[in-house]
Design a protein around this motif. Structure first.
Motif, PDB file in Angstrom:
ATOM      1  N   GLY A  83     -29.443  53.044  33.928  1.00 62.88           N
ATOM      2  CA  GLY A  83     -28.998  52.341  32.326  1.00 62.88           C
ATOM      3  C   GLY A  83     -29.155  53.280  31.322  1.00 62.88           C
ATOM      4  N   MET A 123     -24.467  45.421  37.698  1.00 66.64           N
ATOM      5  CA  MET A 123     -25.914  45.538  37.005  1.00 66.64           C
ATOM      6  C   MET A 123     -26.338  44.519  36.480  1.00 66.64           C
ATOM      7  SD  MET A 123     -26.861  49.260  34.734  1.00 66.64           S
ATOM      8  CE  MET A 123     -26.731  51.275  35.350  1.00 66.64           C
ATOM      9  N   CYS A 127     -30.385  45.836  32.493  1.00 68.96           N
ATOM     10  CA  CYS A 127     -30.105  47.596  32.837  1.00 68.96           C
ATOM     11  C   CYS A 127     -28.166  47.238  32.264  1.00 68.96           C
ATOM     12  CB  CYS A 127     -29.921  47.494  34.513  1.00 68.96           C
ATOM     13  SG  CYS A 127     -31.655  47.160  35.331  1.00 68.96           S
ATOM     14  N   ALA A 128     -28.020  46.589  32.229  1.00 67.08           N
ATOM     15  CA  ALA A 128     -26.727  46.890  32.095  1.00 67.08           C
ATOM     16  C   ALA A 128     -26.656  46.703  30.217  1.00 67.08           C
ATOM     17  CB  ALA A 128     -25.580  46.142  31.731  1.00 67.08           C
ATOM     18  N   VAL A 131     -26.470  50.677  28.340  1.00 69.50           N
ATOM     19  CA  VAL A 131     -24.622  50.703  27.812  1.00 69.50           C
ATOM     20  C   VAL A 131     -24.821  49.924  26.915  1.00 69.50           C
ATOM     21  CG1 VAL A 131     -22.952  51.394  29.394  1.00 69.50           C
ATOM     22  CG2 VAL A 131     -24.903  51.593  30.397  1.00 69.50           C
ATOM     23  N   ASN A 152     -20.994  42.974  34.149  1.00 69.38           N
ATOM     24  CA  ASN A 152     -21.315  43.681  35.168  1.00 69.38           C
ATOM     25  C   ASN A 152     -22.314  42.504  36.000  1.00 69.38           C
ATOM     26  OD1 ASN A 152     -22.470  46.269  35.141  1.00 69.38           O
ATOM     27  ND2 ASN A 152     -22.330  45.779  33.384  1.00 69.38           N
TER      28      ASN A 152
END
Length: 350
Positions: A83, A123, A127-128, A131, A152
């Motif tokens: 990410g 994700m 973790c997203a 991004v 996600n």
């Protein structure tokens, strides 16, 4: 380096796609493909990360915090690295005008693009988040970024398959129906909240990015942005995960048949699920364990809808990318979707 990027934009695209495809195949696609067979044959994907094989979470303590942080960290660290790599690469390798064209307008088209682009990512919410930080830094609209963030985890195809094999396909249908409304509906709503002044400021910033891009080596700029993101996001993330790990017993003080299908429990579990942090698909064994212990389908369904999309750590990671009012709308709306999910599960006789 700016001249090189303008002369050969395909190079940046190729590098970005290579990182995304190889990274997602290694971290997400292949492991989940294998896990689907486990879910189909055993009707389980493992113990609940919330309480393991016990009947309730451990009491609040330093050991509980460290144990949860360790278990959670082992589950997500590869995806978090990916990410951060993708979130920084978005800001260096991709032309800002493309991001603006695909995700920058305030209509439903950008929201749809954000939600659909999220689905292969699979994700967890934290973790997203890096991004999403990268997309917002390159002037993605708030609604498109919100749809990407929520999509996600909520519309993760692998998780939907796990839910079907472990909990039943009626639970998958509930999650998918409400998940589509959550991802695309909230994205559209957030875009409606953008003022003309904010849209004008975003367009001005985009023009500056296009007309006066940063100079220097692409690799050096990428490393600089990656380091800045890691230094800013990871410490607060770790601290909040530790606190939530320690507070598990307070968030879920009672687990058993006493938690019935009344509105108070549904709301309480919707709030707890919105606050708590889990790895990708972690809600599936949590809900399975709670149903086995006699928890009502209403509170269980509330958790199924609220555990994946957001958490305190992921919201904290995005406080510089969205206005507080936008994040407030998302938090309240996720809780509302959790309550709706709980009431529908009862009404439909799950």
């Amino acid at each position: 380096m700016n001249t090189t990027r303008k002369a050969n934009p395909m190079l940046g695209w190729m590098i970005f796609i290579l990182i995304a495809v190889l990274g997602l195949f290694y971290v997400k696609w292949f492991p989940y493909y294998q896990r689907a067979f486990v879910a189909a044959s055993h009707h389980s994907i493992g113990p609940s990360i919330l309480m393991g094989t016990a009947a309730s979470p451990p009491p609040p303590s330093l050991d509980a915090a460290l144990d949860y942080a360790w278990a959670y960290g082992k589950a997500i660290w590869k995806a978090m690295v990916l990410g951060l790599l993708l979130g920084s690469a978005v800001q260096v390798l991709l032309p800002p005008q493309w991001i603006a064209k695909a995700l920058g307008n305030t209509g439903f088209g950008s929201v749809a693009a954000g939600g659909l682009l999220a689905m292969p990512g699979m994700m967890c919410t934290c973790c997203a988040a890096p991004v999403v930080v990268g997309l917002r830094a390159r002037q993605s609209s708030s609604g498109a970024a919100i749809a990407f963030w929520l999509g996600n985890s909520v519309l993760n195809p692998a998780t939907l398959v796990f839910i079907g094999f472990v909990l039943g396909w009626n639970w998958t249908a509930l999650r998918l129906a409400l998940g589509i409304l959550m991802v695309f509906g909230l994205g559209f709503l957030v875009n409606r909240l953008i003022t003309p002044q904010e849209a004008g400021a975003a367009n001005a910033q985009l023009s500056r990015l296009i007309e006066d891009p940063e100079g220097g080596s692409t690799l050096a700029r990428w490393f600089k942005i990656l380091l800045q993101m890691a230094v800013r996001l990871i410490p607060e993330y770790v601290v909040l995960v530790l606190l939530l790990g320690a507070a598990r017993a307070w968030l879920f003080p009672q687990i058993g048949p006493d938690i019935g299908n009344n509105l108070a429990w549904i709301v309480a579990f919707a709030v707890a699920g919105t606050v708590f942090v889990i790895p990708t698909a972690g809600e599936v064994p949590i809900v399975q364990a709670m149903l086995t212990l006699g928890v009502g389908v209403g509170p269980a369904a509330a958790l199924l809808m609220t555990l994946p999309p957001i958490s305190v750590p992921s919201v904290a990671m995005l406080t510089r990318s969205f206005k507080p009012s936008v994040l407030g709308v998302v938090v309240v709306s996720v809780i509302a979707f959790g309550v709706a999910g709980g009431l529908l599960a009862i009404e439909l006789g799950f």
